[in-house]
Design a protein around this motif. Structure first.
Motif, PDB file in Angstrom:
ATOM      1  N   UNK A 123      72.289  35.662 -26.927  1.00 48.07           N
ATOM      2  CA  UNK A 123      71.513  36.894 -27.153  1.00 48.07           C
ATOM      3  C   UNK A 123      71.024  37.027 -28.587  1.00 48.07           C
ATOM      4  N   UNK A 124      71.862  36.582 -29.537  1.00 47.78           N
ATOM      5  CA  UNK A 124      71.512  36.703 -30.957  1.00 47.78           C
ATOM      6  C   UNK A 124      70.174  36.024 -31.254  1.00 47.78           C
ATOM      7  N   UNK A 125      69.866  34.983 -30.472  1.00 44.66           N
ATOM      8  CA  UNK A 125      68.606  34.252 -30.676  1.00 44.66           C
ATOM      9  C   UNK A 125      67.390  35.058 -30.250  1.00 44.66           C
ATOM     10  N   UNK A 126      67.598  36.078 -29.403  1.00 43.92           N
ATOM     11  CA  UNK A 126      66.453  36.874 -28.945  1.00 43.92           C
ATOM     12  C   UNK A 126      66.598  38.326 -29.392  1.00 43.92           C
ATOM     13  N   UNK A 127      67.333  38.508 -30.481  1.00 45.72           N
ATOM     14  CA  UNK A 127      67.344  39.819 -31.125  1.00 45.72           C
ATOM     15  C   UNK A 127      68.188  40.866 -30.448  1.00 45.72           C
ATOM     16  N   UNK A 128      69.171  40.439 -29.702  1.00 43.29           N
ATOM     17  CA  UNK A 128      70.055  41.450 -29.117  1.00 43.29           C
ATOM     18  C   UNK A 128      71.486  40.921 -29.156  1.00 43.29           C
ATOM     19  N   UNK A 129      72.390  41.663 -28.577  1.00 42.16           N
ATOM     20  CA  UNK A 129      73.781  41.207 -28.522  1.00 42.16           C
ATOM     21  C   UNK A 129      74.244  41.235 -27.073  1.00 42.16           C
ATOM     22  N   UNK A 130      75.354  40.586 -26.766  1.00 38.76           N
ATOM     23  CA  UNK A 130      75.860  40.629 -25.392  1.00 38.76           C
ATOM     24  C   UNK A 130      76.096  42.079 -24.971  1.00 38.76           C
ATOM     25  N   UNK A 131      75.745  42.400 -23.734  1.00 38.41           N
ATOM     26  CA  UNK A 131      75.841  43.792 -23.294  1.00 38.41           C
ATOM     27  C   UNK A 131      76.705  44.002 -22.079  1.00 38.41           C
ATOM     28  N   UNK A 132      77.278  42.923 -21.542  1.00 34.16           N
ATOM     29  CA  UNK A 132      78.081  43.071 -20.324  1.00 34.16           C
ATOM     30  C   UNK A 132      79.423  42.356 -20.485  1.00 34.16           C
ATOM     31  N   UNK A 133      79.997  42.488 -21.680  1.00 34.57           N
ATOM     32  CA  UNK A 133      81.352  41.973 -21.886  1.00 34.57           C
ATOM     33  C   UNK A 133      81.460  40.735 -22.766  1.00 34.57           C
ATOM     34  N   UNK A 134      80.333  40.194 -23.224  1.00 37.11           N
ATOM     35  CA  UNK A 134      80.371  38.950 -23.998  1.00 37.11           C
ATOM     36  C   UNK A 134      81.147  39.052 -25.301  1.00 37.11           C
ATOM     37  N   UNK A 135      81.081  40.204 -25.968  1.00 34.95           N
ATOM     38  CA  UNK A 135      81.852  40.327 -27.215  1.00 34.95           C
ATOM     39  C   UNK A 135      83.305  40.691 -26.929  1.00 34.95           C
TER      40      UNK A 135
END
Ligand code: HXC
Length: 260
Positions: free
Chosen positions: A134-146
């Protein structure tokens, strides 16, 4: 059945394994609204189906799922996300009560990796690649990735993956505990079904208590988790299946579980 983005089936020698194949091959199984809503519905149906003891979710050999659908979400505004509670419906996968096994071949990226992590057990094909790009497309994980990734493989590796978007190989994923086993790509789904059949042969009652108890380890402190586990362990002594299971062991025969 009338599914457009998934294939739903019942498999296994005793037809006791629910099988869901993500089926948007041209988009590498990118997870759009329609697919996630069908997935939630299929899981709800399997949860309600007494003949099904465990569920396998898989994709294609090229991709388990290459993430949330970037084309669909690209134009979302902050307000759209908040007011539409974007991704809230994904929670259904993690809330499924029967054991779920992700059989991951090829790419499991972003929401695809998160979907696999919402399952109880992950088996991977030897060519699998997992990551949170996600970091590559300007966002962060949103469904548990972090969150789930950090609990699965520890802070340093999770931080590195989330901050760089780097993918890991099946071997790395196995070594770090993200997946339990690796198989040749063409054997993967068969092995996942065998695992599901083995779970389906257990007492559905005991399986439900056991799954819920392991999940508490994820969602609470160690002391709360241990207390919860002990009480559920005690509760199994109120079931006929515990009496039968232990008696069968002592009598050196196979148990006959009845969910009572
Ligand atoms: C929409 C996607 C997609 C996606 C691939 N496609 N991933 N469409 N959303 N996530 C589409 C491509 O646009 C392309 O469509 C077709 O699938 C084939 O993909 P290619 O890129 O041509 O394939 P390849 O060159 O083999 O590269 C494979 C890949 C690459 C490395 C997996 O597709 C890729 O990097 N995908 C995006 C991965 C990603 O960033 N995922 C995270 C998404 S964000 P056309 O029409 O051109 O043929 C996310 C947020 C999570 O998941 C938040 C919580 C859920």
């Amino acid at each position: 059945s009338n599914y457009q983005f998934i294939i739903k089936d019942v498999v296994g020698e005793k037809k006791n394994v629910g099988m869901i194949t993500l089926n948007r091959p041209k988009a590498l199984n990118a997870l759009n609204k329609g697919l996630m809503s069908e997935l939630g519905q299929a899981l709800t149906e399997f949860d309600a189906d007494n003949t099904v003891g465990a569920i396998v979710i898989t994709g294609s050999e090229k991709a388990f799922a290459a993430g949330a659908d970037i084309k669909e979400m690209q134009g979302n505004t902050y307000s759209d996300c908040i007011l539409g509670n974007f991704l809230a419906d994904w929670t259904k996968v993690a809330q499924t009560r029967k054991p779920t096994i992700a059989a991951v071949n090829g790419y499991a990226l972003g929401g695809g990796c998160e979907l696999a992590m919402m399952c109880d057990i992950i088996y991977a094909g030897d060519k699998a690649r997992m990551g949170q790009p996600e970091i590559n497309i300007g966002t962060i994980p949103g469904a548990g990735g972090t969150q789930r990734l950090t609990r699965a493989i520890g802070k340093s590796k999770a931080m590195e993956m989330c901050l760089t978007g780097n993918m890991i190989t099946a071997e790395e994923a196995e070594k770090s505990g993200l997946v339990s086993k690796i198989f040749p790509a063409d054997k993967l789904v068969g092995e996942a079904i065998k695992l599901a059949e083995k779970i389906s042969a257990q007492s559905p009652l005991t399986v439900a208590l056991c799954k819920e108890s392991v999940n508490v380890a994820y969602e609470s402190t160690l002391s709360e988790g241990l207390r919860f586990e002990r009480r559920y362990f005690h509760a199994t002594f109120g079931t006929k299946d515990q009496k039968e299971g232990m008696l069968a062991f002592i009598e050196k025969r196979a148990p006959n579980f009845t969910s009572e």
